[in-house]
Write a protein that holds these residues in place. Structure first.
Motif, PDB file in Angstrom:
ATOM      1  N   GLN A  36      -6.811 100.258  83.421  1.00 33.78           N
ATOM      2  CA  GLN A  36      -7.370 101.531  83.875  1.00 33.78           C
ATOM      3  C   GLN A  36      -7.890 101.367  85.293  1.00 33.78           C
ATOM      4  OE1 GLN A  36      -7.762 104.661  82.280  1.00 33.78           O
ATOM      5  NE2 GLN A  36      -8.459 105.259  84.300  1.00 33.78           N
ATOM      6  N   LEU A  72     -14.055 105.590  78.723  1.00 29.79           N
ATOM      7  CA  LEU A  72     -12.672 105.119  78.784  1.00 29.79           C
ATOM      8  C   LEU A  72     -12.566 103.627  78.471  1.00 29.79           C
ATOM      9  CD1 LEU A  72     -11.290 106.963  81.948  1.00 29.79           C
ATOM     10  CD2 LEU A  72     -10.741 107.425  79.574  1.00 29.79           C
ATOM     11  N   SER A  75     -13.216 102.971  74.728  1.00 28.69           N
ATOM     12  CA  SER A  75     -12.059 103.292  73.878  1.00 28.69           C
ATOM     13  C   SER A  75     -10.926 102.289  74.078  1.00 28.69           C
ATOM     14  CB  SER A  75     -11.571 104.721  74.134  1.00 28.69           C
ATOM     15  OG  SER A  75     -11.054 104.860  75.425  1.00 28.69           O
ATOM     16  N   ASP A 142      -3.570 102.557  72.591  1.00 29.26           N
ATOM     17  CA  ASP A 142      -3.993 103.474  73.647  1.00 29.26           C
ATOM     18  C   ASP A 142      -4.364 104.831  73.053  1.00 29.26           C
ATOM     19  OD1 ASP A 142      -4.433 104.826  75.986  1.00 29.26           O
ATOM     20  OD2 ASP A 142      -2.494 104.346  76.887  1.00 29.26           O
ATOM     21  N   LYS A 143      -5.636 105.183  73.124  1.00 28.95           N
ATOM     22  CA  LYS A 143      -6.137 106.430  72.539  1.00 28.95           C
ATOM     23  C   LYS A 143      -5.545 107.657  73.223  1.00 28.95           C
ATOM     24  CE  LYS A 143     -10.503 108.604  71.254  1.00 28.95           C
ATOM     25  NZ  LYS A 143     -11.964 108.471  71.273  1.00 28.95           N
ATOM     26  N   GLN A 144      -5.413 107.614  74.545  1.00 29.92           N
ATOM     27  CA  GLN A 144      -4.865 108.743  75.281  1.00 29.92           C
ATOM     28  C   GLN A 144      -3.411 108.981  74.920  1.00 29.92           C
ATOM     29  OE1 GLN A 144      -5.492 107.608  79.343  1.00 29.92           O
ATOM     30  NE2 GLN A 144      -7.649 108.161  79.329  1.00 29.92           N
ATOM     31  N   ALA A 148      -1.800 112.279  72.946  1.00 29.05           N
ATOM     32  CA  ALA A 148      -0.811 113.122  73.618  1.00 29.05           C
ATOM     33  C   ALA A 148       0.465 113.237  72.800  1.00 29.05           C
ATOM     34  CB  ALA A 148      -0.494 112.556  74.999  1.00 29.05           C
TER      35      ALA A 148
END
Length: 184
Positions: A36, A72, A75, A142-144, A148
């Motif tokens: 990140q 971020l 997570s 990966d949570k994002q 999605a």
């Protein structure tokens, strides 16, 4: 101070956090590696197995970034240690789900089957049991990304409010409407 940003993040065993000179945070764990890019106004310190984030000034933007990057990174740490899972149900007569590798094949009542290619990072399993709705299970670090992809799958056939047919998350409560005959 930011309520979320000031909280320290406890590092579980087997998880490593590294910061490069370009404010790129890398988190390594049993489930994989995530990166990140952080804002230059936020600094990250590793103190006795805890991650602490600090901001440069008390500007409103820096306060917002403080809480954002803390959430971020927290997570990311949870993702590489435990992972994230979602479960979706296909509600409707004739609705089916099958997978081959990273290709998800859905029968959703259209004139054609819907093929959905999943990213490499996501593991998919499908189940079909007699008397129950077909389900799609997604797992990822990966949570994002998993959020999605799950939202994209749901958008292929959103649950409608009259009969509830469509793709819904397990445990999701839908607002149902009464039909025409209810008004008489």
């Amino acid at each position: 101070m930011s309520r979320i940003g000031k909280l320290p993040i406890v590092l579980p065993k087997g998880v490593e956090v590294n910061v490069s000179d370009k404010n790129l945070v890398t988190v390594k764990g049993a489930k994989g590696t995530l990166t990140q890019k952080m804002d230059s106004s936020i600094t990250l310190k590793n103190v006795e197995g805890k991650i602490i984030l600090e901001r440069a000034t008390e500007q409103k933007r820096h306060k917002a970034m403080h809480g954002l990057y803390r959430a971020l990174i927290a997570s990311m740490i949870k993702g590489v240690n435990e992972g994230y899972k979602t479960e979706q149900e296909l509600v409707g007569v004739g609705f089916r789900a099958a997978h081959k590798g990273q290709m998800l094949e859905l029968t959703l009542g259209y004139s054609h089957n819907v093929s959905f290619e999943l990213p490499v990072e996501i593991k998919v399993t499908t189940t079909t049991e007699k008397g129950k709705n077909p389900t799609v299970f997604l797992e990822c670090a990966d949570k994002q990304l998993i959020g999605a992809v799950a939202a994209k799958i749901r958008s292929l056939r959103k649950p409608e409010p009259y009969k509830g047919k469509g793709i819904k998350f397990a445990g999701e409560i839908l607002r149902r409407k009464a039909g025409k005959s209810a008004g008489k």
